[in-house]
Design a protein around this motif. Structure first.
Motif, mmCIF file in Angstrom:
data_model
loop_
_atom_site.group_PDB
_atom_site.id
_atom_site.type_symbol
_atom_site.label_atom_id
_atom_site.label_comp_id
_atom_site.label_asym_id
_atom_site.label_seq_id
_atom_site.Cartn_x
_atom_site.Cartn_y
_atom_site.Cartn_z
ATOM 1 N N VAL A 41 37.507 39.941 48.900
ATOM 2 C CA VAL A 41 37.330 40.454 47.541
ATOM 3 C C VAL A 41 37.619 39.341 46.546
ATOM 4 O O VAL A 41 38.743 38.817 46.502
ATOM 5 C CB VAL A 41 38.262 41.655 47.273
ATOM 6 C CG1 VAL A 41 38.074 42.162 45.837
ATOM 7 C CG2 VAL A 41 37.996 42.773 48.265
ATOM 8 N N GLY A 42 36.602 38.968 45.776
ATOM 9 C CA GLY A 42 36.824 38.084 44.647
ATOM 10 C C GLY A 42 37.273 38.929 43.472
ATOM 11 O O GLY A 42 36.536 39.802 43.012
ATOM 12 N N ALA A 43 38.495 38.699 42.995
ATOM 13 C CA ALA A 43 39.091 39.610 42.013
ATOM 14 C C ALA A 43 39.663 38.851 40.829
ATOM 15 O O ALA A 43 39.773 37.613 40.837
ATOM 16 C CB ALA A 43 40.182 40.451 42.679
ATOM 17 N N THR A 44 40.042 39.606 39.825
ATOM 18 C CA THR A 44 40.725 39.085 38.646
ATOM 19 C C THR A 44 42.116 39.711 38.582
ATOM 20 O O THR A 44 42.385 40.706 39.267
ATOM 21 C CB THR A 44 39.935 39.429 37.367
ATOM 22 O OG1 THR A 44 39.836 40.850 37.252
ATOM 23 C CG2 THR A 44 38.537 38.830 37.405
ATOM 24 N N PRO A 45 43.035 39.172 37.765
ATOM 25 C CA PRO A 45 44.401 39.717 37.723
ATOM 26 C C PRO A 45 44.460 41.196 37.347
ATOM 27 O O PRO A 45 45.392 41.907 37.754
ATOM 28 C CB PRO A 45 45.096 38.845 36.668
ATOM 29 C CG PRO A 45 44.335 37.563 36.681
ATOM 30 C CD PRO A 45 42.915 37.942 36.960
ATOM 31 N N GLU A 46 43.474 41.677 36.594
ATOM 32 C CA GLU A 46 43.504 43.078 36.153
ATOM 33 C C GLU A 46 43.298 44.065 37.301
ATOM 34 O O GLU A 46 43.522 45.266 37.133
ATOM 35 C CB GLU A 46 42.412 43.316 35.105
ATOM 36 C CG GLU A 46 42.614 42.584 33.787
ATOM 37 C CD GLU A 46 42.199 41.114 33.853
ATOM 38 O OE1 GLU A 46 42.550 40.372 32.924
ATOM 39 O OE2 GLU A 46 41.548 40.732 34.842
#
Length: 404
Positions: free
Chosen positions: A121-126
């Motif tokens: 999963v490529g994710a962001t901090p949110e």
């Protein structure tokens, strides 16, 4: 002859032929057990789906690439939903409390001699706050990781346990698609979602995912979907409307949308419709055995009439009326079907409890299902008992005595 006397005689006749009575009830037992078990399992599946959707996060909306019609026409989902869309939603949709961009892919993960093909999963901090995940050890993806395309990874609980067991994985390195990543954290166990294990996953910076593993689309850094948490439940319709209008303007859409916005309630309603349909279909198939059981009762009662011709003739000769004979055989049919229904209910409830004990499904035994199954089985017994009972009631006593 009163009803009590008829009931005693019916019970005595049935207990005198225990094997025949038991085999006759078998169809009713299987039918009732199947109906109750299928309805209970179906309702348990609906409850499990509802709990899993609630675990995705409170008041969450999902934006995925491809409109409904495009998804129906082809399996090639367009890569038109990009990270800039997520940023625009975060900045321009007042009803949104948080926005998480996400890109999914499945790649081999290797640590030493151990390997696994897992969800990356490529994710962001949110992601943590929007999707209600918690960190158990270390940390999650940070803004600095995104800006610098850092090769860092946070592991799901099951993936970390498979590779490291009780050992602390923080600071260790794993290889994803032959690229080294440093482990910076482990998430708390989240559980499965619609058959997909959310804990058997590795979470890396979205920018690193795009630059190192998957590449970009012609429109930019494309996403698998965007998760948006509304400020509260009342804000969900407004958020859905605002997101749709914003993306239509950004994508310059004048006809069909190239994206889909869905709320938890929308998705749960679809899943509920599917599970309800499957439950109804399985219950209908199981109910066929009730019909078979009713036919079995009729067959046995017809045989019983033939075998007891002399008894019927003798009872009529000493004053029993046709209604007395009719009541006698009707009571026997109802006892067989009702007893089969009660035993089947016990078996069905036990089956639901066993399924709940060995699967994630919750044991749900609906009183309405029990009442329906027992009522239907009793009605079937009564209905199928009419023909042999009337045949017995119409026998001429003199002919019956002669044929004995």
């Amino acid at each position: 002859m009163d009803f009590g006397e008829s009931l005693k005689m019916a019970a005595k006749t049935l207990t005198a032929n225990k094997l025949r009575s038991s085999l006759t009830m078998l169809g009713m037992i299987i039918g009732n057990a199947s109906v109750i078990a299928m309805i209970g399992i179906g309702q348990g599946a609906q409850r499990l789906a509802s709990e899993q959707f609630e675990s995705l996060g409170p008041n969450v909306l999902f934006v995925s690439p491809g409109g409904n019609q495009a998804r129906q026409r082809t399996n090639n989902i367009p890569r038109t939903l990009v990270w800039d869309d997520a940023k625009a939603i975060s900045e321009q949709v007042p009803s949104a409390a948080g926005v998480s961009a996400q890109k999914n892919a499945s790649f081999p993960v290797v640590y030493g001699s151990r390997n696994s093909t897992s969800l990356i999963v490529g994710a962001t901090p949110e992601f943590l706050t929007v999707r209600s995940f918690d960190v158990e050890k270390g940390r999650f993806i940070s803004e600095i990781d995104l800006k610098r395309n850092q090769r860092v990874v946070t592991l799901g609980a099951d993936l970390a346990n498979r590779f490291f067991g009780d050992k602390n994985p923080i600071g260790e390195e794993i290889r994803i698609r032959n690229v080294s990543f440093k482990i910076v954290g482990v998430l708390q166990a989240k559980g499965s979602f619609l058959g997909s294990n959310q804990d058997d996953a590795a979470y890396i910076p979205l920018t690193t995912m795009s630059s190192t593993l998957t590449g970009r689309s012609p429109y930019g850094l494309d996403l698998s979907f965007i998760s948006i948490s509304a400020k509260d439940e009342a804000s969900i319709p407004a958020a859905e409307f605002q997101i749709t209008n914003l993306l239509r303007r950004r994508h310059k859409i004048v006809t069909d949308d190239d994206f889909t916005v869905q709320t938890q309630k929308d998705i749960l309603q679809i899943v509920g419709t599917i599970t309800s349909g499957l439950t109804a279909m399985l219950a209908a198939i199981a109910a066929v055995s009730l019909l078979v059981g009713g036919i079995g009762i009729m067959n046995i009662m017809l045989v019983s009439v033939t075998e007891r011709t002399s008894e019927i003739g003798l009872r009529k000769a000493i004053g029993a009326s046709g209604n007395d004979i009719l009541m006698q055989f009707m009571i026997e049919a109802v006892i067989l079907s009702a007893a089969g229904g009660l035993i089947g209910t016990i078996v069905g409830v036990g089956g639901v409890v066993l399924v709940a004990a060995f699967t994630p499904l919750e044991a749900i035994v609906a009183p309405a299902a029990i009442i329906l199954a027992v009522g239907v089985s009793g009605s079937i017994g009564l209905g199928f008992g009419v023909i042999p009972a009337r045949q017995a009631a119409k026998l001429d006593p003199i002919v019956a005595l002669r044929s004995a």
